[in-house]
Motif scaffolding. Structure first.
Motif, short mmCIF file in Angstrom:
data_model
loop_
_atom_site.label_atom_id
_atom_site.label_comp_id
_atom_site.label_asym_id
_atom_site.label_seq_id
_atom_site.Cartn_x
_atom_site.Cartn_y
_atom_site.Cartn_z
N UNK A 116 1.21 -1.48 -0.04
CA UNK A 116 -0.33 0.23 0.13
C UNK A 116 0.83 0.97 0.44
N UNK A 117 2.03 1.50 0.36
CA UNK A 117 2.97 2.68 0.78
C UNK A 117 4.46 2.34 0.79
N UNK A 118 4.56 1.74 0.09
CA UNK A 118 6.08 1.42 0.03
C UNK A 118 7.02 1.00 1.59
N UNK A 119 6.38 0.61 2.72
CA UNK A 119 6.96 0.35 3.80
C UNK A 119 6.96 -0.57 4.25
N UNK A 120 8.84 -0.36 3.66
CA UNK A 120 9.57 -1.83 3.72
C UNK A 120 10.77 -1.66 2.89
N UNK A 121 11.45 -2.63 2.80
CA UNK A 121 12.53 -3.36 2.58
C UNK A 121 12.80 -3.84 1.43
N UNK A 122 13.71 -3.99 0.53
CA UNK A 122 14.37 -5.36 -0.48
C UNK A 122 15.76 -5.74 -0.66
N UNK A 123 16.25 -6.78 -1.05
CA UNK A 123 17.55 -7.33 -1.30
C UNK A 123 17.52 -7.79 -2.31
N UNK A 124 18.24 -7.88 -3.63
CA UNK A 124 18.73 -8.39 -3.96
C UNK A 124 20.35 -9.63 -3.90
N UNK A 125 20.50 -10.77 -3.67
CA UNK A 125 21.80 -10.94 -3.24
C UNK A 125 21.89 -12.68 -4.75
N UNK A 126 23.47 -11.91 -4.96
CA UNK A 126 23.96 -12.88 -5.84
C UNK A 126 24.21 -14.50 -5.13
N UNK A 127 23.22 -15.41 -5.50
CA UNK A 127 24.23 -16.59 -4.54
C UNK A 127 24.84 -17.87 -5.97
N UNK A 150 19.65 -15.17 -8.17
CA UNK A 150 19.47 -15.08 -7.14
C UNK A 150 18.32 -14.47 -6.06
N UNK A 151 18.80 -14.48 -5.15
CA UNK A 151 17.91 -14.02 -4.19
C UNK A 151 17.20 -12.54 -3.36
N UNK A 152 15.85 -12.27 -4.20
CA UNK A 152 15.10 -11.33 -3.65
C UNK A 152 14.70 -11.55 -2.78
N UNK A 153 14.50 -10.89 -1.25
CA UNK A 153 13.77 -10.43 -0.11
C UNK A 153 13.92 -9.76 0.20
N UNK A 154 12.03 -9.47 0.40
CA UNK A 154 11.51 -8.38 0.77
C UNK A 154 10.55 -8.17 1.53
N UNK A 155 11.02 -7.45 2.99
CA UNK A 155 10.96 -7.33 3.80
C UNK A 155 9.70 -6.12 4.56
N UNK A 156 8.12 -6.22 4.50
CA UNK A 156 7.36 -5.28 4.51
C UNK A 156 6.71 -5.18 6.58
N UNK A 157 6.70 -4.19 7.00
CA UNK A 157 6.18 -4.09 8.08
C UNK A 157 5.17 -4.75 8.18
N UNK A 158 4.37 -5.51 7.52
CA UNK A 158 3.12 -5.85 7.94
C UNK A 158 1.52 -5.64 7.24
N UNK A 159 0.61 -6.14 7.62
CA UNK A 159 -1.04 -5.99 7.60
C UNK A 159 -1.14 -4.78 9.05
N UNK A 160 -2.11 -3.59 8.84
CA UNK A 160 -2.01 -3.14 9.61
C UNK A 160 -2.08 -1.54 10.13
N UNK A 161 -3.02 -1.48 10.61
CA UNK A 161 -2.48 0.56 10.30
C UNK A 161 -3.91 1.30 10.69
N UNK A 162 -4.83 2.51 10.66
CA UNK A 162 -5.68 2.64 9.61
C UNK A 162 -4.77 4.18 8.90
N UNK A 163 -4.85 3.94 7.77
CA UNK A 163 -4.04 5.17 6.78
C UNK A 163 -2.65 5.32 6.85
N UNK A 164 -2.12 6.06 7.04
CA UNK A 164 -0.15 6.31 6.94
C UNK A 164 0.14 5.34 8.41
N UNK A 165 -0.78 5.89 9.81
CA UNK A 165 -0.20 5.44 10.58
C UNK A 165 0.01 4.00 10.58
N UNK A 166 1.34 3.68 11.31
CA UNK A 166 1.59 2.25 11.31
C UNK A 166 1.18 1.73 12.62
#
Length: 273
Positions: free
Chosen positions: A18-29, A74-90
């Motif tokens: 929803x907000x791009x609230x997270x991180x990712x890594x692309x790792x060569x294996x 390639x190992x792609x890791x995506x870590x998000x804050x998860x679900x929940x929170x109304x609007x932008x407030x996590x």
């Protein structure tokens, strides 16, 4: 064609979606061994601190590369804050969601040897020091910049920030040699601090500088690099309108820095000129 090994199921209320609230890594294996793993984990941990997302346990992450098996993937890791929170407030009770995917990979090896043609982009990156360096999920600036050209002969586009400082390419870091000194853009306002960049800065004397794109007109050599493709020497630079601005003849200087990068990734280090 082998289907990628994937673990991914994202509900519509996921904050990364929803907000791009997270991180990712692309790792060569390579054969189950992740390359530049400490650098990837260090950047992920820094991103977690900035966003306030708990870092996954090391035993949860460390076992994933071994699932790749033989060959280059390639190992792609995506870590998000998860679900929940109304609007932008996590929500303080949100549970982080870790997603991953493994897929076969083949680098564009011809670009190691022949070098690449690059161009400047019209788009300017916004400055946000808090997010500078980390690999967060909101990459719309990069998407728009990459949409500026369709010519397959142009390998990458170079980006400046809103103050006119040279920052990076759309998905690679930038390096050059000027007056015998290796330099790379300072990334304290925006840009992604790549893991190959980090590895090279541990091995070589590379100075971070704040400068405009005119510096490339003074450079003896220019490179683009990331942890998947390795290091590409630049042989031609165009303006954002496609007009030739500068050419370089590839010499041993280009190859010496390439060798350092490729030793980190297990790529070939023997180049012709």
């Amino acid at each position: 064609m082998t289907r990628p090994l994937v673990q991914a199921q994202i509900p519509v209320d996921d904050r990364g979606l929803a907000y791009g609230d997270g991180l990712f890594e692309t790792v060569l294996v390579r054969d189950g061994e992740p390359l530049l793993w400490p650098q990837h984990m260090a950047r992920l941990a820094r991103g977690c601190r900035v966003l306030g997302i708990p870092m996954p346990a090391s035993d949860e992450l460390d076992g994933l590369p071994a699932l790749a098996g033989p060959g280059l993937q390639v190992l792609k890791l995506v870590l998000t804050r998860g679900s929940g929170g109304r609007g932008y407030l996590p929500s303080p009770s949100a549970t982080p969601r870790l997603l991953w995917q493994l897929s076969c990979f083949k680098p564009q090896a011809q670009r190691w040897e022949a070098g690449v043609r690059v161009r400047h982009c019209h788009l300017r990156l916004g400055s946000q020091p808090l997010l500078a360096g980390i690999k967060h999920l909101n990459r719309l600036e990069n998407v728009l910049a990459r949409s500026e050209w369709n010519d397959h002969e142009v390998a990458e586009g170079l980006l400046c920030d809103s103050q006119g400082n040279l920052i990076e390419a759309t998905c690679m870091n930038l390096f050059w040699q000027r007056q015998g000194r290796l330099e790379t853009p300072r990334l304290d306002g925006c840009g992604v601090a790549g893991t190959l960049r980090a590895g090279l800065m541990e091995r070589l004397s590379i100075t971070e500088v704040s400068t405009g794109p005119e510096v490339l007109m003074e450079a003896e050599a220019v490179w683009l690099g990331n942890s998947l493709q390795g290091l590409w020497p630049v042989e031609r630079l165009d303006t954002a309108d496609g007009v030739l601005q500068r050419r370089w003849t590839l010499v041993d200087l280009h190859r010496s820095v390439q060798r350092e990068a490729h030793e980190l990734l297990g790529y070939p280090t023997d180049f012709g000129n």
